[in-house]
Motif scaffolding. Structure first.
Motif, PDB file in Angstrom:
ATOM      1  N   THR A 152       0.589  -1.132   0.211  1.00  0.00           N
ATOM      2  CA  THR A 152      -0.468  -0.302  -0.035  1.00  0.00           C
ATOM      3  C   THR A 152       0.967   0.805  -0.051  1.00  0.00           C
ATOM      4  N   LEU A 153       0.670   2.187  -0.457  1.00  0.00           N
ATOM      5  CA  LEU A 153       1.007   3.421  -1.040  1.00  0.00           C
ATOM      6  C   LEU A 153       1.558   3.997   1.233  1.00  0.00           C
ATOM      7  N   SER A 154       0.852   4.130   1.765  1.00  0.00           N
ATOM      8  CA  SER A 154       1.673   3.741   3.402  1.00  0.00           C
ATOM      9  C   SER A 154       2.923   2.725   3.906  1.00  0.00           C
ATOM     10  N   GLU A 155       2.673   1.558   3.181  1.00  0.00           N
ATOM     11  CA  GLU A 155       3.647   0.613   3.833  1.00  0.00           C
ATOM     12  C   GLU A 155       4.853   1.193   2.690  1.00  0.00           C
ATOM     13  N   LEU A 156       4.853   0.959   1.208  1.00  0.00           N
ATOM     14  CA  LEU A 156       5.899   2.099   1.108  1.00  0.00           C
ATOM     15  C   LEU A 156       6.321   3.289   1.241  1.00  0.00           C
ATOM     16  N   ARG A 157       5.282   3.828   1.881  1.00  0.00           N
ATOM     17  CA  ARG A 157       6.069   4.536   2.289  1.00  0.00           C
ATOM     18  C   ARG A 157       6.876   4.838   3.697  1.00  0.00           C
ATOM     19  N   ALA A 158       6.565   3.598   4.550  1.00  0.00           N
ATOM     20  CA  ALA A 158       7.672   3.149   5.638  1.00  0.00           C
ATOM     21  C   ALA A 158       8.955   2.500   5.407  1.00  0.00           C
ATOM     22  N   ALA A 159       8.457   2.304   4.153  1.00  0.00           N
ATOM     23  CA  ALA A 159      10.028   1.274   3.729  1.00  0.00           C
ATOM     24  C   ALA A 159      10.979   2.006   2.864  1.00  0.00           C
ATOM     25  N   ILE A 160      10.402   3.322   2.586  1.00  0.00           N
ATOM     26  CA  ILE A 160      11.567   4.589   2.309  1.00  0.00           C
ATOM     27  C   ILE A 160      11.754   4.879   3.173  1.00  0.00           C
ATOM     28  N   ASP A 161      10.889   5.638   4.493  1.00  0.00           N
ATOM     29  CA  ASP A 161      11.563   6.237   6.059  1.00  0.00           C
ATOM     30  C   ASP A 161      12.514   5.038   6.101  1.00  0.00           C
ATOM     31  N   SER A 162      12.159   3.744   6.252  1.00  0.00           N
ATOM     32  CA  SER A 162      13.486   2.859   6.811  1.00  0.00           C
ATOM     33  C   SER A 162      14.641   3.203   6.435  1.00  0.00           C
ATOM     34  N   GLY A 163      14.622   3.225   4.894  1.00  0.00           N
ATOM     35  CA  GLY A 163      15.903   2.883   3.972  1.00  0.00           C
ATOM     36  C   GLY A 163      15.812   1.035   3.585  1.00  0.00           C
ATOM     37  N   ASP A 164      14.724   0.592   3.654  1.00  0.00           N
ATOM     38  CA  ASP A 164      14.217  -0.655   2.624  1.00  0.00           C
ATOM     39  C   ASP A 164      14.389  -0.013   1.565  1.00  0.00           C
ATOM     40  N   PHE A 165      13.257   0.649   1.158  1.00  0.00           N
ATOM     41  CA  PHE A 165      13.000   1.271  -0.422  1.00  0.00           C
ATOM     42  C   PHE A 165      13.940   3.033  -0.172  1.00  0.00           C
ATOM     43  N   GLY A 166      15.519   2.237  -0.504  1.00  0.00           N
ATOM     44  CA  GLY A 166      16.100   3.771  -0.794  1.00  0.00           C
ATOM     45  C   GLY A 166      17.185   3.441  -1.811  1.00  0.00           C
ATOM     46  N   HIS A 167      16.444   3.661  -2.951  1.00  0.00           N
ATOM     47  CA  HIS A 167      16.897   3.840  -3.930  1.00  0.00           C
ATOM     48  C   HIS A 167      16.818   5.046  -4.571  1.00  0.00           C
ATOM     49  N   LEU A 168      17.440   6.246  -4.951  1.00  0.00           N
ATOM     50  CA  LEU A 168      16.723   7.461  -4.767  1.00  0.00           C
ATOM     51  C   LEU A 168      15.968   7.913  -6.056  1.00  0.00           C
ATOM     52  N   LEU A 169      16.607   6.751  -7.747  1.00  0.00           N
ATOM     53  CA  LEU A 169      16.128   7.394  -8.557  1.00  0.00           C
ATOM     54  C   LEU A 169      14.798   6.252  -8.688  1.00  0.00           C
ATOM     55  N   HIS A 170      14.093   5.511  -7.637  1.00  0.00           N
ATOM     56  CA  HIS A 170      12.998   4.525  -7.563  1.00  0.00           C
ATOM     57  C   HIS A 170      12.369   5.252  -6.803  1.00  0.00           C
ATOM     58  N   VAL A 171      12.633   5.900  -5.463  1.00  0.00           N
ATOM     59  CA  VAL A 171      11.528   6.593  -4.624  1.00  0.00           C
ATOM     60  C   VAL A 171      11.103   8.102  -5.639  1.00  0.00           C
ATOM     61  N   GLY A 172      11.997   9.024  -6.454  1.00  0.00           N
ATOM     62  CA  GLY A 172      11.743  10.148  -7.510  1.00  0.00           C
ATOM     63  C   GLY A 172      10.729   8.961  -8.503  1.00  0.00           C
ATOM     64  N   ALA A 173      10.721   8.303  -9.179  1.00  0.00           N
ATOM     65  CA  ALA A 173       9.841   7.365 -10.044  1.00  0.00           C
ATOM     66  C   ALA A 173       8.239   7.171  -9.546  1.00  0.00           C
ATOM     67  N   VAL A 174       8.636   6.679  -8.354  1.00  0.00           N
ATOM     68  CA  VAL A 174       7.180   6.470  -8.078  1.00  0.00           C
ATOM     69  C   VAL A 174       6.640   8.435  -7.468  1.00  0.00           C
ATOM     70  N   CYS A 175       6.789   9.032  -7.021  1.00  0.00           N
ATOM     71  CA  CYS A 175       7.070  10.518  -6.934  1.00  0.00           C
ATOM     72  C   CYS A 175       6.261  10.740  -8.306  1.00  0.00           C
ATOM     73  N   ARG A 176       6.497  10.568  -9.540  1.00  0.00           N
ATOM     74  CA  ARG A 176       6.647  11.057 -10.403  1.00  0.00           C
ATOM     75  C   ARG A 176       5.802  10.288 -10.684  1.00  0.00           C
ATOM     76  N   ALA A 177       5.284   8.814 -10.741  1.00  0.00           N
ATOM     77  CA  ALA A 177       4.240   8.577 -11.507  1.00  0.00           C
ATOM     78  C   ALA A 177       2.642   8.604 -10.566  1.00  0.00           C
ATOM     79  N   LEU A 178       2.840   8.643  -9.405  1.00  0.00           N
ATOM     80  CA  LEU A 178       1.500   8.641  -8.946  1.00  0.00           C
ATOM     81  C   LEU A 178       1.104  10.127  -9.332  1.00  0.00           C
ATOM     82  N   ASN A 179       1.768  11.411  -9.347  1.00  0.00           N
ATOM     83  CA  ASN A 179       1.594  12.421  -9.663  1.00  0.00           C
ATOM     84  C   ASN A 179       1.011  12.610 -11.257  1.00  0.00           C
ATOM     85  N   LEU A 180       1.046  11.713 -11.436  1.00  0.00           N
ATOM     86  CA  LEU A 180       0.752  11.900 -13.257  1.00  0.00           C
ATOM     87  C   LEU A 180      -0.903  10.366 -13.149  1.00  0.00           C
ATOM     88  N   ILE A 181      -1.182  10.377 -12.290  1.00  0.00           N
ATOM     89  CA  ILE A 181      -1.759   8.582 -12.093  1.00  0.00           C
ATOM     90  C   ILE A 181      -3.402   9.072 -12.054  1.00  0.00           C
TER      91      ILE A 181
END
Length: 181
Positions: A152-181
């Motif tokens: 879920t988006l809240s689970e992904l946010r938690a993974a970003i905050d913990s560094g488990d989803f910590g690749h900045l190119l991927h974080v940026g891609a998620v932010c960009r894509a979710l603004n366009l969907i």
């Protein structure tokens, strides 16, 4: 007041330091427009990459997990990878999503093309979004060991905050894509 564009550096010479299937590194002797010599300046050539933000029917985001040796840990990321020579970026995104997750996507949307690290890298990342259409078997490369899950988006946010989803190119891609969907 309009300023003139910044002038590029002059490349006086370029030497390949190492080139194999993993790295293409060159050392350049450069001169800035102000006449300052910068040598060596290292440039990494990589092919372009394609990353996909794939949503299921309840808007959970597909992420993969794999060991990343540079970080010395398992990381969550988006499905994606190298665009092969002559391959269309969208076709590469579809292929990588299918290979890594077994997912065939629908409702594909381009979310932009961005430089990966313009200071030293020559490549770009192409970001796409899609919806799950069907799921088949995966087709990993021999060196890949990948797990996938939907967050879920809240689970992904938690993974970003913990560094488990910590690749900045991927974080940026998620932010960009979710603004366009």
């Amino acid at each position: 007041m309009t300023k003139s564009p910044l002038a590029p550096w002059t490349v006086n010479s370029s030497t390949t330091v190492i080139k194999n299937r993993w790295i293409d590194l060159r050392a350049e002797d450069c001169t800035t427009p102000a006449g300052v010599s910068i040598s060596p300046y290292y440039v990494l050539r990589y092919p372009d990459w394609a990353h996909t933000v794939c949503l299921d029917s309840v808007d959970r985001i597909c992420v993969i997990s794999q060991y990343r040796h540079g970080a010395a840990r398992t990381m969550m990321e988006l499905p994606g990878g190298v665009i092969e020579a002559g391959e269309d970026p969208l076709d590469a995104a579809k292929r990588e999503l299918r290979e890594e997750t077994g997912i065939r996507g629908t409702q594909w949307r381009a979310c932009g093309t961005y430089r990966t690290n313009p200071a030293t890298h020559t490549n770009s990342v192409h970001v796409f979004a899609c919806r799950v259409d069907s799921v088949e078997s995966t087709a990993f490369d021999a060196a890949e060991d990948i797990r996938q899950q939907f967050l879920t988006l809240s689970e992904l946010r938690a993974a970003i905050d913990s560094g488990d989803f910590g690749h900045l190119l991927h974080v940026g891609a998620v932010c960009r894509a979710l603004n366009l969907i």
